[in-house]
Structure formats: C-alpha cells, structure tokens
Design a protein around this motif. Structure first.
Motif, PDB file in Angstrom:
ATOM      1  N   ASP A 140      39.562  39.228  34.567  1.00  0.00           N
ATOM      2  CA  ASP A 140      40.337  38.114  35.029  1.00  0.00           C
ATOM      3  C   ASP A 140      41.429  38.956  35.382  1.00  0.00           C
ATOM      4  O   ASP A 140      42.210  38.927  36.977  1.00  0.00           O
ATOM      5  N   SER A 141      42.161  39.762  35.370  1.00  0.00           N
ATOM      6  CA  SER A 141      42.851  40.770  35.456  1.00  0.00           C
ATOM      7  C   SER A 141      42.768  41.468  37.071  1.00  0.00           C
ATOM      8  O   SER A 141      43.320  41.237  37.608  1.00  0.00           O
ATOM      9  N   GLN A 189      43.081  38.847  39.499  1.00  0.00           N
ATOM     10  CA  GLN A 189      44.618  38.024  39.469  1.00  0.00           C
ATOM     11  C   GLN A 189      45.588  39.856  40.208  1.00  0.00           C
ATOM     12  O   GLN A 189      46.155  39.484  41.080  1.00  0.00           O
ATOM     13  N   GLN A 206      44.651  39.280  44.117  1.00  0.00           N
ATOM     14  CA  GLN A 206      45.384  38.587  44.811  1.00  0.00           C
ATOM     15  C   GLN A 206      46.743  39.467  45.298  1.00  0.00           C
ATOM     16  O   GLN A 206      47.759  39.153  46.031  1.00  0.00           O
TER      17      GLN A 206
END
Length: 735
Positions: free
Chosen positions: A399-400, A403, A406
């Motif tokens: 998940d990190s 992010q 992006q």
C-alpha cells in the motif's frame, strides 16, 4: 569460489549454529557430569579400597599379634613360675628350672628353644660347685639352653651372654621385650625365629637373671604368605628395628626394609610407633607402582612396635574404577551421539520451513520486487505466526509503495514547472546585481579620493597646530628654563653639601645592615630548631592517639567480657566504661594537639620563609649600601661639574628667547587658514560616507536575494533528481 561461499554460508546458518551450540553444550554438560560421576566413583572406590586395606591389615595384625602374644604370655608365665623358687631347696632349684624349660618345649610345638641366664650365685649360691659341670661353663653360673629338633630335646650351656643384647637389654627392662627375628639352624635347615625375654626378679624386686624363648615363624609364614591382596598383593611383617621377618619374597627376609631407613619415609614409621595409627606410602618395586600400607601393633606390655605391611599393585586397586570409567564414558558418548542425531533432524525440519520465508524475502530484496507474494500459513506455532505477520507487513509495504508512486508522479510535474520559473528569476537577479556593483564601485572610488584629501588636509592642520603649540611651549619653556636653571645651579650647590653629610650616614647604615644580617641568620636557625622539635611533638601526639585507640579497644573488650560475666562483671563494666571515656577524651585531646601542632608548624614554616626572605633582603640592603657609598662619591664629583655647566646654559637660553618671539607671530596667521579649509572638507566627507553606506546596503540586499534564488534553483534541480530516483526505486516493486 561458489563452493567456498556455500561453505561459509553453511557455517553461518542457523541449523549449523544450533547443532554446534547445542552439541557443544551437551558435550560440555555430559563431560562435566562424567567427570563428576567418575570423580565420585573414583573417590568411593578409593574409600572402599582404603577400608578394605585397613580392615584386612587390622585383621592380620591382630592374628599376628595373637600368635606372638601366646609366645609372650608363655614366657611371662615361665618367669612367674621361676620367681616362686624360694620355697624350693637350693640344691634342687637348677633341676626345677630345667624341668620347667623342657616342659615348655614339649607343650608348644612352635617353640624351638628356651633358656635362662642367672647372675653369679643369684639362683642358689652354688656356682662354685658347678664349675665346668655338664651344661655349665668355667664360671659355674646357671645358663641352660634347651633346644628342640623334631622330637629330640637337648640342653647345652649358653655362650657370649655377657655382652649379648638378648641378655643385657631384658635385664634392664621393667617388662618383657620382643627380640628381632634371627636365623636358626635345625637339622641342617635354616629357619627364622623370633624371641621373647623377661627379667627375673627376687622377692626384693632386684633383677637377678633373664628367661627367654624363641618361636619358629613358620606359623606366621603359613598365615601371612598364603594371603593374596587383590591379585598379586602380599603381606609382610616388620620388626621394631625395621627388619623384614616375613614376606612373600623370602630373599628379603632378614633385610632392613628400605622405606624404614629412607629419610623421606622413616618419619612415617617413627610417627606410627608413637601413635599406633596406620599409614600408607607409594613405592616403585621392579617397575611396578605399589601402595604400601602399614598397621603398627604392640604385644601385651612390650615397648617394641611391629608393623604388619600390605603391598598392593595400584593398577589392581584402580582396575574396577577404570572399568567403570570405560563403561560410563562409552555410555555418555553413545547418549551424546543419539541426542545430537535427534537434534539434527529436528533442527533441519525447522530450518527447512524458515528457508521458505528466506526465499520469499530474497525475491523481494534481490529479484523483481514482487510485493504480491504471500507465505502459506499451515501451523499456529512460532513459524506460523512469523509467516502471518510477514504477510501483514508485505501488505502494508505494498500500500505504501502504491501511494508513493502516485505522489512521485505529481511531484515530478510540479518540480519541472518550479525549475523553469526559478531559472527566469535567477537571470533577472543577476542583471540587477551587476548594475549595483558598477555604481557601488564608482561611489567607493569617490569616497576613497575624499578620504585621501581629508587626510592630507588633516595632516597639514595637525602640523600647523603642532607648530603653533610648539612655538608657544618653546616660548614659555625658555622662560621657565632660564629660571629653572638658575634655581638648579643653586640646588646643585646645596646638594653637594648634603652629599658630603650623607657619606657619614651611609657608613652608619652599612654597619647597621651588617648587624641586622647576623641577627636574621640567628633567627632562621632558631626557627629551624623549633620546626624539628615540633615534628617530634607531632609524632608523640600520634603515639598518644594510637595508645588511646588501643585503650578504647581494650575497654570495649573488657566491657564485652564483663557482659559475659553477668552480675559479677557489672563493677568491671563500669570501670571499662570509664576507661573507654578516658580513652575517647585522650584521643580527642591528641587530635586537638595534632591539629594545633600542624597549625604551629604551618606558622613556623611561614616565619621561616619570611625570615629567609628577610635574610636575603638584608643581604641585598648591605650590597646596595656599598653601592650607594660608591655612587655617592661619583655623584658629588658630577655635581661640581654640573654647577659650572649651568652657568654656561643660562647665557644660551637668553639668545633663544629672542628668536622664539619672532616665529610665534607668523604661526598664528597660518593656523586661521587651515581651520577654514578643514570645515569644508568635513562636509564633503560626510556626504560621501552617506552615499557609500546606502550603496553597500543595496549591494548586500541584492546579493542575499541572488544567493537565495540560486539556492532555491539548486534545490529545485536536486528535488527533481530525487523525485526521478524515487520513481525509479518505486518502479522496481510490483504492486
């Protein structure tokens, strides 16, 4: 190279470390346990062996003692029987004694001879009647010697009895004695016998003869030589003088035991005689290590101490212990091998499961960075929990990273726009900076020229002012000098008279300085003596404190003893308490004396130092007085010359006064002109400094702006590079 790396990794693996660590710990633990068990087993076997040797030695010592005691008791009974001879007529006494001796040989098969030696005429007073008679010698003394060979018993007269120890020693002894074994020939065969001898006393207790008998050692030999201690150990019988009476090796019989005469072991026999306690020693015989164990014993009330010895091969003693050691060692080795084998398989299974996690993490770290990988959880043990938390950790990292990707794209776009704007701003700031630098240089050049002009004018003004001042000073100084020189001439004459008077005063001062220096020397010596005596008093004060401390300790011990004594010690307790208080007061006073003495010593040191400095100063005063006396004479001569020169100077000063008045008028006009020029130059200088300060502030401000713009521009480029690097790093992970 790859094989070496695999070998190195093998030594660093958890499996190898666990197996080695556990194995070494197990081996160490088993080694300690085996050493402890074997030590205790060896100790126990040694105790059992010692007990066995002690019991065996005690048993055969008692058996030997009983056999020798029978001989001793028989001889004692013969002695008692013969001492009752007073009731027998004198003419029948010799026949009676012979009958007693002969019967003793008949009743005891181990006895080989019996004998009696009487002092001259001590038996019946009839020695003269038996001179050279049968079984008598030329003295006629009663000296029968009865011997037994098989079933034949014969009697012959004794010989060499006057100096024989077997006669002289018992005659002086209050009890019977044991005679060392000696060879005895019977029917052409030599045997060993041991003898017993007792003194014969009359009714008044006076020794009048000696009775004795000898017993064959065959009974003792048959008893002792057949005994085997362990496999090859044997017994030996040692007499009071160290003679070997019985031993398995017959060649050693009749010889002195080597350990008895050896200085390193003879003390053990001496101690054994005194305490009758058994003792042991180690010896090497025919290449074998033997343990020799000796049991001392005495017979009845005889003073002689004999020893029953046991000679045992030490290897035979420890044979069972060595067997136990081999069994225990083999058991421990087999146990360690089995446990290590089981541990190896257990650890190999655990490491196999752990390697699955290692492979997954290696793929993330060195492979394609696949963050979608997950570990299969099959168990709820520590490995299952570790895989479970590993999966949760990878999910968070996934998940990190998503992010970060992006955000990185957004930052890349913003960084590019910011970089373009900063490049334009930096170019404009650089142009402004160049213009300000050009103006600032021109203003600085103008200010520099004004400064030079002002400095030159100031220098001229200062020179004029200094000239005017000097002229004024010169005018007044000339007037003052004239009057001063007149006064100086008068003073020189007055000083010359005073110097003549000072000559006598300096001589008196020289004598006084010499006396003061001698007094100071005496004072310094006195202070040194006082310091030495004060040091002695300080040592005495320390001794007083030590005595007070010891007295206090004695008082405390006395109080303790008084407390132990209870009611009867109360009075002594009061005295001890008073002594303790007195000791404490003495200790306090001693400390006060010590402190005061230290203060006195410090003060004396200061006085000594001051006296020394004063001594040095008096020496300097004395030397200075001598110098002053010499200089005073020189000054007096110089003053005479000054008086003559002063009159000549007065004439020259009058001429200088006239010239100075003319120069002073011209200098006043020059001073007014320079003051007007100086005021205009100050106004110009002030305006130039204000312009220069303003340009400096503008230059500093635009330079600061330029630095900031350049720094922001550099940061923009670095930020762009960092965003690109971050994008490349994040792109390595598969999310």
């Amino acid at each position: 190279m790859e094989k070496e790396n695999e070998t190195a990794r093998g030594f660093k693996s958890i499996r190898t470390k666990l197996v080695l660590t556990t194995g070494l710990c197990l081996i160490g633990l088993l080694t300690v346990c085996s050493i402890f068990i074997l030590s205790n087993v060896s100790k126990r076997f040694r105790e059992i062996s010692n007990n066995y040797l002690h019991e065996m030695a005690s048993y055969y010592a008692e058996s030997t003692k009983a056999i020798v005691a029978h001989e001793y008791a028989t001889c004692a009974a013969l002695k008692t029987s013969i001492e009752q001879i007073d009731s027998i007529p004198a003419s029948q006494r010799r026949e009676y004694v012979n009958a007693v001796l002969k019967q003793a040989l008949i009743d005891n098969e181990n006895f080989v001879d019996t004998w009696v030696v009487y002092e001259p005429n001590a038996l019946d007073g009839l020695d003269s009647q038996y001179v050279n008679a049968e079984n008598h010698d030329a003295t006629g003394r009663f000296i029968p010697y009865w011997t037994k060979v098989g079933t034949t018993i014969e009697c012959t007269p004794l010989t060499d009895y006057e100096d024989g120890f077997w006669y002289t020693n018992p005659l002086k002894s209050p009890t019977g004695i044991l005679i060392d074994p000696n060879p005895y020939e019977i029917g052409g065969k030599t045997i060993w016998v041991c003898g017993v001898a007792f003194p014969i006393h009359d009714k008044n207790g006076r020794a009048i003869g000696v009775i004795g008998l000898d017993m064959s050692l065959s009974t003792l030999e048959s008893l002792l030589k057949r005994v085997k201690v362990y496999e090859t150990g044997y017994l030996s019988l040692i007499s009071d003088t160290g003679l070997v009476a019985v031993e398995a090796n017959s060649a050693n019989e009749g010889e002195i035991l080597p350990e008895y005469s050896d200085s390193s072991t003879s003390q053990l026999f001496a101690t054994g005689k005194r305490t009758l306690e058994p003792f042991g020693m180690h010896a090497t015989v025919d290449g074998k290590d033997l343990l020799k164990y000796f049991q001392p014993f005495t017979v009845e009330d005889a003073k002689e101490v004999w020893f029953l010895g046991m000679n045992v091969n030490e290897k035979e003693i420890t044979a069972v212990a060595r067997q136990v050691f081999a069994i225990v060692l083999s058991t421990f080795i087999l146990t360690a091998f089995i446990i290590l084998l089981v541990l190896f398989f257990i650890i190999r299974g655990v490491v196999h499961e752990m390697n699955k996690g290692v492979a997954a993490m290696k793929n993330i770290a060195q492979g394609d960075g696949d963050l979608t990988v997950r570990m299969a959880v099959h168990t709820d043990n520590e490995l299952g929990k570790m895989y479970k938390f590993f999966n949760l950790t990878i999910e968070k990292i996934q998940d990190s990273i998503r992010q970060v990707k992006q955000v990185t794209n957004n930052l890349s776009e913003q960084g590019a726009a910011l970089g373009d704007s900063m490049n334009d701003t930096a170019a404009s700031a650089n142009e402004i900076t160049a213009n300000i630098d050009s103006v600032n240089k021109q203003v600085q050049q103008q200010g520099h020229n004004v400064h030079e002009a002002k400095d030159a004018l100031s220098s001229i003004n200062a020179s004029v002012n200094e000239l005017v001042s000097n002229i004024q000073s010169q005018s007044s100084s000339v007037v003052e000098s004239s009057s001063a020189i007149e006064e100086m001439v008068a003073n020189i004459r007055s000083v010359t008279g005073i110097l003549e008077k000072n000559g006598g005063t300096i001589k008196s001062l020289e004598n006084s300085s010499e006396e003061g220096r001698a007094s100071i020397n005496s004072s310094v010596e006195a202070v040194k003596k006082i310091q030495e005596q004060s040091g002695t008093l300080l040592e005495a004060s320390k001794i007083i404190q030590s005595i007070a401390s010891q007295t206090n300790m004695l008082a405390m011990n006395a109080a303790i003893e008084a407390a132990h004594a209870g009611e009867s010690g109360k009075g002594f307790s009061v005295v001890a308490d008073e002594i303790r208080k007195l000791a404490e007061d003495s200790n306090k006073q001693g400390k006060n004396i010590t402190n005061n003495l230290k203060v006195v010593l410090s003060s004396l040191k200061d006085v000594s130092d001051s006296s020394t400095r004063l001594q040095e100063q008096f020496n300097e005063i004395y030397e200075l007085t001598q110098a002053v006396a010499r200089q005073e004479l020189t000054i007096m001569n110089a003053m005479h010359e000054q008086s003559e020169g002063g009159e000549q100077i007065l004439e020259a000063i009058k001429q200088i006064q006239d010239v100075t008045a003319s120069v002073k008028g011209s200098s006043d006009a020059m001073e007014d002109a320079t003051e007007a020029a100086n005021v205009k130059m100050d106004n110009l200088m002030r305006l130039t400094e204000e312009i220069t300060a303003s340009m400096d502030e503008m230059s500093i401000g635009i330079e600061s702006i330029n630095h900031s713009i350049n720094a922001v521009n550099d940061m923009t480029h670095k930020n762009t590079e960092s965003i690109e690097s971050l994008g490349e790093a994040v792109s390595k992970f598969k999310v």
